[in-house]
Motif scaffolding. Structure first.
Motif, PDB file in Angstrom:
ATOM      1  N   VAL A  71       0.830  -1.218   0.000  1.00  0.00           N
ATOM      2  CA  VAL A  71       0.000   0.000   0.000  1.00  0.00           C
ATOM      3  C   VAL A  71       0.859   1.261   0.000  1.00  0.00           C
ATOM      4  O   VAL A  71       0.320   2.368   0.089  1.00  0.00           O
ATOM      5  N   GLU A  72       2.160   1.098  -0.096  1.00  0.00           N
ATOM      6  CA  GLU A  72       3.054   2.265  -0.027  1.00  0.00           C
ATOM      7  C   GLU A  72       2.778   3.291  -1.112  1.00  0.00           C
ATOM      8  O   GLU A  72       2.742   4.503  -0.824  1.00  0.00           O
ATOM      9  N   PRO A  73       2.567   2.912  -2.390  1.00  0.00           N
ATOM     10  CA  PRO A  73       2.268   3.921  -3.423  1.00  0.00           C
ATOM     11  C   PRO A  73       1.017   4.733  -3.105  1.00  0.00           C
ATOM     12  O   PRO A  73       0.977   5.947  -3.327  1.00  0.00           O
ATOM     13  N   GLU A  74       0.004   4.048  -2.582  1.00  0.00           N
ATOM     14  CA  GLU A  74      -1.235   4.742  -2.227  1.00  0.00           C
ATOM     15  C   GLU A  74      -1.009   5.709  -1.071  1.00  0.00           C
ATOM     16  O   GLU A  74      -1.483   6.853  -1.093  1.00  0.00           O
ATOM     17  N   ILE A  75      -0.270   5.260  -0.055  1.00  0.00           N
ATOM     18  CA  ILE A  75       0.034   6.137   1.091  1.00  0.00           C
ATOM     19  C   ILE A  75       0.865   7.330   0.630  1.00  0.00           C
ATOM     20  O   ILE A  75       0.630   8.470   1.054  1.00  0.00           O
ATOM     21  N   GLU A  76       1.825   7.088  -0.260  1.00  0.00           N
ATOM     22  CA  GLU A  76       2.688   8.171  -0.740  1.00  0.00           C
ATOM     23  C   GLU A  76       1.869   9.240  -1.468  1.00  0.00           C
ATOM     24  O   GLU A  76       2.064  10.441  -1.265  1.00  0.00           O
ATOM     25  N   ARG A  77       0.950   8.795  -2.321  1.00  0.00           N
ATOM     26  CA  ARG A  77       0.114   9.750  -3.067  1.00  0.00           C
ATOM     27  C   ARG A  77      -0.718  10.609  -2.128  1.00  0.00           C
ATOM     28  O   ARG A  77      -0.778  11.833  -2.274  1.00  0.00           O
ATOM     29  N   LYS A  78      -1.316   9.979  -1.129  1.00  0.00           N
ATOM     30  CA  LYS A  78      -2.155  10.726  -0.182  1.00  0.00           C
ATOM     31  C   LYS A  78      -1.309  11.632   0.709  1.00  0.00           C
ATOM     32  O   LYS A  78      -1.724  12.748   1.052  1.00  0.00           O
ATOM     33  N   ALA A  79      -0.108  11.149   1.075  1.00  0.00           N
ATOM     34  CA  ALA A  79       0.771  11.958   1.912  1.00  0.00           C
ATOM     35  C   ALA A  79       1.267  13.188   1.161  1.00  0.00           C
ATOM     36  O   ALA A  79       1.404  14.280   1.739  1.00  0.00           O
ATOM     37  N   GLY A  83       0.769  16.987   2.324  1.00  0.00           N
ATOM     38  CA  GLY A  83       1.853  17.959   2.466  1.00  0.00           C
ATOM     39  C   GLY A  83       1.619  19.217   1.653  1.00  0.00           C
ATOM     40  O   GLY A  83       1.837  20.334   2.117  1.00  0.00           O
ATOM     41  N   LYS A  84       1.134  19.038   0.405  1.00  0.00           N
ATOM     42  CA  LYS A  84       0.866  20.199  -0.454  1.00  0.00           C
ATOM     43  C   LYS A  84      -0.243  21.068   0.136  1.00  0.00           C
ATOM     44  O   LYS A  84      -0.161  22.309   0.108  1.00  0.00           O
ATOM     45  N   THR A  85      -1.280  20.398   0.680  1.00  0.00           N
ATOM     46  CA  THR A  85      -2.379  21.156   1.291  1.00  0.00           C
ATOM     47  C   THR A  85      -1.897  21.938   2.505  1.00  0.00           C
ATOM     48  O   THR A  85      -2.247  23.116   2.678  1.00  0.00           O
ATOM     49  N   VAL A 140       4.529   8.667   5.988  1.00  0.00           N
ATOM     50  CA  VAL A 140       3.647   9.802   5.684  1.00  0.00           C
ATOM     51  C   VAL A 140       4.336  11.116   6.033  1.00  0.00           C
ATOM     52  O   VAL A 140       4.297  12.086   5.268  1.00  0.00           O
ATOM     53  N   THR A 141       4.964  11.142   7.203  1.00  0.00           N
ATOM     54  CA  THR A 141       5.650  12.364   7.652  1.00  0.00           C
ATOM     55  C   THR A 141       6.769  12.746   6.697  1.00  0.00           C
ATOM     56  O   THR A 141       6.890  13.906   6.281  1.00  0.00           O
ATOM     57  N   LEU A 142       7.608  11.780   6.324  1.00  0.00           N
ATOM     58  CA  LEU A 142       8.724  12.058   5.416  1.00  0.00           C
ATOM     59  C   LEU A 142       8.223  12.537   4.056  1.00  0.00           C
ATOM     60  O   LEU A 142       8.741  13.518   3.502  1.00  0.00           O
ATOM     61  N   THR A 143       7.215  11.852   3.530  1.00  0.00           N
ATOM     62  CA  THR A 143       6.684  12.231   2.216  1.00  0.00           C
ATOM     63  C   THR A 143       6.059  13.624   2.253  1.00  0.00           C
ATOM     64  O   THR A 143       6.246  14.437   1.333  1.00  0.00           O
ATOM     65  N   SER A 144       5.311  13.924   3.309  1.00  0.00           N
ATOM     66  CA  SER A 144       4.676  15.247   3.437  1.00  0.00           C
ATOM     67  C   SER A 144       5.729  16.348   3.541  1.00  0.00           C
ATOM     68  O   SER A 144       5.591  17.419   2.937  1.00  0.00           O
ATOM     69  N   ILE A 145       6.792  16.068   4.322  1.00  0.00           N
ATOM     70  CA  ILE A 145       7.865  17.061   4.466  1.00  0.00           C
ATOM     71  C   ILE A 145       8.531  17.311   3.117  1.00  0.00           C
ATOM     72  O   ILE A 145       8.811  18.459   2.750  1.00  0.00           O
ATOM     73  N   ARG A 146       8.798  16.224   2.375  1.00  0.00           N
ATOM     74  CA  ARG A 146       9.411  16.390   1.051  1.00  0.00           C
ATOM     75  C   ARG A 146       8.536  17.246   0.145  1.00  0.00           C
ATOM     76  O   ARG A 146       9.039  18.079  -0.612  1.00  0.00           O
ATOM     77  N   GLU A 147       7.226  17.039   0.219  1.00  0.00           N
ATOM     78  CA  GLU A 147       6.319  17.817  -0.622  1.00  0.00           C
ATOM     79  C   GLU A 147       6.326  19.287  -0.223  1.00  0.00           C
ATOM     80  O   GLU A 147       6.321  20.180  -1.079  1.00  0.00           O
ATOM     81  N   VAL A 148       6.353  19.534   1.083  1.00  0.00           N
ATOM     82  CA  VAL A 148       6.422  20.912   1.571  1.00  0.00           C
ATOM     83  C   VAL A 148       7.711  21.574   1.104  1.00  0.00           C
ATOM     84  O   VAL A 148       7.714  22.730   0.632  1.00  0.00           O
ATOM     85  N   VAL A 149       8.827  20.853   1.219  1.00  0.00           N
ATOM     86  CA  VAL A 149      10.120  21.400   0.789  1.00  0.00           C
ATOM     87  C   VAL A 149      10.110  21.653  -0.722  1.00  0.00           C
ATOM     88  O   VAL A 149      10.618  22.678  -1.198  1.00  0.00           O
ATOM     89  N   THR A 150       9.508  20.723  -1.471  1.00  0.00           N
ATOM     90  CA  THR A 150       9.419  20.902  -2.921  1.00  0.00           C
ATOM     91  C   THR A 150       8.613  22.150  -3.276  1.00  0.00           C
ATOM     92  O   THR A 150       9.009  22.945  -4.140  1.00  0.00           O
ATOM     93  N   GLU A 151       7.465  22.311  -2.613  1.00  0.00           N
ATOM     94  CA  GLU A 151       6.637  23.487  -2.857  1.00  0.00           C
ATOM     95  C   GLU A 151       7.371  24.765  -2.471  1.00  0.00           C
ATOM     96  O   GLU A 151       7.297  25.775  -3.164  1.00  0.00           O
ATOM     97  N   ARG A 152       8.085  24.689  -1.337  1.00  0.00           N
ATOM     98  CA  ARG A 152       8.839  25.862  -0.895  1.00  0.00           C
ATOM     99  C   ARG A 152       9.929  26.215  -1.895  1.00  0.00           C
ATOM    100  O   ARG A 152      10.116  27.385  -2.242  1.00  0.00           O
TER     101      ARG A 152
END
Length: 406
Positions: A71-79, A83-85, A140-152
């Motif tokens: 389920v990792e791909p699904e969790i990554e997409r949602k995470a 993070g973007k939100t 989830v935490t790592l993926t969300s942080i990466r998304e935040v950093v990417t957006e930043r």
């Protein structure tokens, strides 16, 4: 097929699914009451819950299957969406980490409660449940942080690009200011030089009258020529100032090209023939009326004809109006004058630039005026020239000039 060990975890996952709303609300209360989380206070319950229920469902799937990779791909997409939100909602990274840590704590508490209520859920099952929850929330935490950093970083790149463009525009404007200053100085030098030459000759004429009264006619003729040349200089400066200062939208009207053509021949012909030159005129009878600005069109033609006559000592000046395709027409002025050298092809359209013949009166603004007026009338300006042979200027205008485009 589920193993004996996976059945208790599957039952626990089903318990989590049934109590999803309660667990989500428990987590939201923990978030709202946490003093370290300030941005969450600005959100509604719906905004705060965001993708957390979906993430919780994916964690339940991992518990039931005892396989996080499945389920990792699904969790990554949602995470990533989470993070973007959160980035758009103004969360700092530490707030995002704190929020998801509270989510972990709520789920760990659910493990303890479930274990206490279900004796068959052994310590080994509890450790396995904790392991999957911990791994899933960490992912989830790592993926969300990466998304935040990417957006930043994307935002920083955007700001950097804007800053670079603004800096480039500033450099261009500074260069323009420098060019305007140099242009102003060039205006001063050019006008002062020409006026001084005119006044020197004018002064010589007056001295000649004083010393030799018998030559008064020749002296007066010389003085009159200098006065006429000074008038040409001043008139051209005034005309160019009017063109540069005209910020109004170009007015468009119906112009009868035949009438304008005859007017140009009548007004410019005498001055051309006075120099001993022939004026050849050719009008294409296919042409009728066009939609353009009559006065500016006339200024273009007069400047080209005057310029042609100035730089032609023998031969002819030709004026042509002809059709050019279905939606355009062409104004052509040619001469048999001194011509323009290859090195001067760009220079001749600049202000106060003239041919090497210093005997030609004027401020060197004729072609600069033509260039600006052509831009206003959406004219495409071209020319061909050979030194010692002559020059041809050709401008293609639209039959219908739209006011908005002008």
């Amino acid at each position: 097929m589920a193993t004996t060990q996976s059945r208790p975890l599957g039952a626990f996952a089903e318990h989590i699914r049934k109590n999803e709303v309660e667990l989500t609300e428990r987590w939201m209360r923990a978030v709202f009451s946490d003093v370290e989380l300030t941005e969450s206070d600005k959100l509604t319950n719906e905004q705060l819950s965001d993708h957390v229920p979906d993430i919780l469902g994916s964690i339940c799937s991992a518990l039931a299957q005892q396989d996080l990779e499945e389920v990792e791909p699904e969790i990554e997409r949602k995470a990533r969406l989470h993070g973007k939100t959160r980035w758009k909602q103004g969360y700092r990274i530490d707030e995002l980490v704190r929020e998801l840590d509270l989510f972990r704590q709520v789920l760990m508490g659910a493990v303890v409660q479930y274990a206490e209520a279900h004796p068959a859920f052994t310590r080994r099952h509890e450790e396995r449940a904790r392991y999957f929850i911990d791994e899933a929330v960490s992912f989830v935490t790592l993926t969300s942080i990466r998304e935040v950093v990417t957006e930043r970083d994307r935002k920083i790149d955007d700001y950097t690009g804007r800053l670079e463009r603004a800096n480039h525009e500033l450099v261009l404007k500074q260069k323009l200011v420098g060019e305007l200053y140099e242009s102003r100085m060039q205006i001063t030098r050019s006008v002062v030089h020409d006026l001084r030459n005119f006044l020197n000759v004018f002064s010589m004429a007056l001295q000649l009258i004083a010393r030799a009264p018998a030559k008064i006619d020749a002296a007066l003729a010389l003085a009159n020529r200098q006065a006429a040349d000074m008038k040409v200089l001043v008139d051209q400066l005034v005309e160019y100032a009017v063109v540069l200062g005209d910020a109004n939208q170009v007015s468009v009207e119906s112009v009868d090209l035949r009438v304008l053509f005859d007017e140009l021949v009548a007004s410019c012909g005498p001055a051309i023939r006075e120099k001993g030159l022939e004026l050849k005129a050719s009008f294409d009878e296919q042409l009728a009326s066009v939609r353009t600005n009559r006065l500016k069109l006339k200024q273009i033609a007069i400047n080209l004809l005057t310029n042609a006559a100035k730089y032609t000592k023998a031969g002819a000046v030709t004026l042509e109006f002809c059709a050019s395709g279905n939606d355009a027409w062409c104004l052509r002025v040619s001469d048999t004058g001194v011509g323009i050298g290859p090195s001067d092809r760009e220079r001749v359209f600049k202000e106060f630039e003239r041919a090497s013949d210093d005997d030609v009166p004027g401020a060197g603004l004729g072609l600069a005026i033509v260039k600006d007026l052509c831009r206003m009338l959406d004219g495409e300006l071209r020319f061909d020239s050979q030194q010692g042979v002559g020059t041809t200027f050709e401008i293609t205008f639209p039959l219908q000039l739209r006011a908005a485009e002008a």
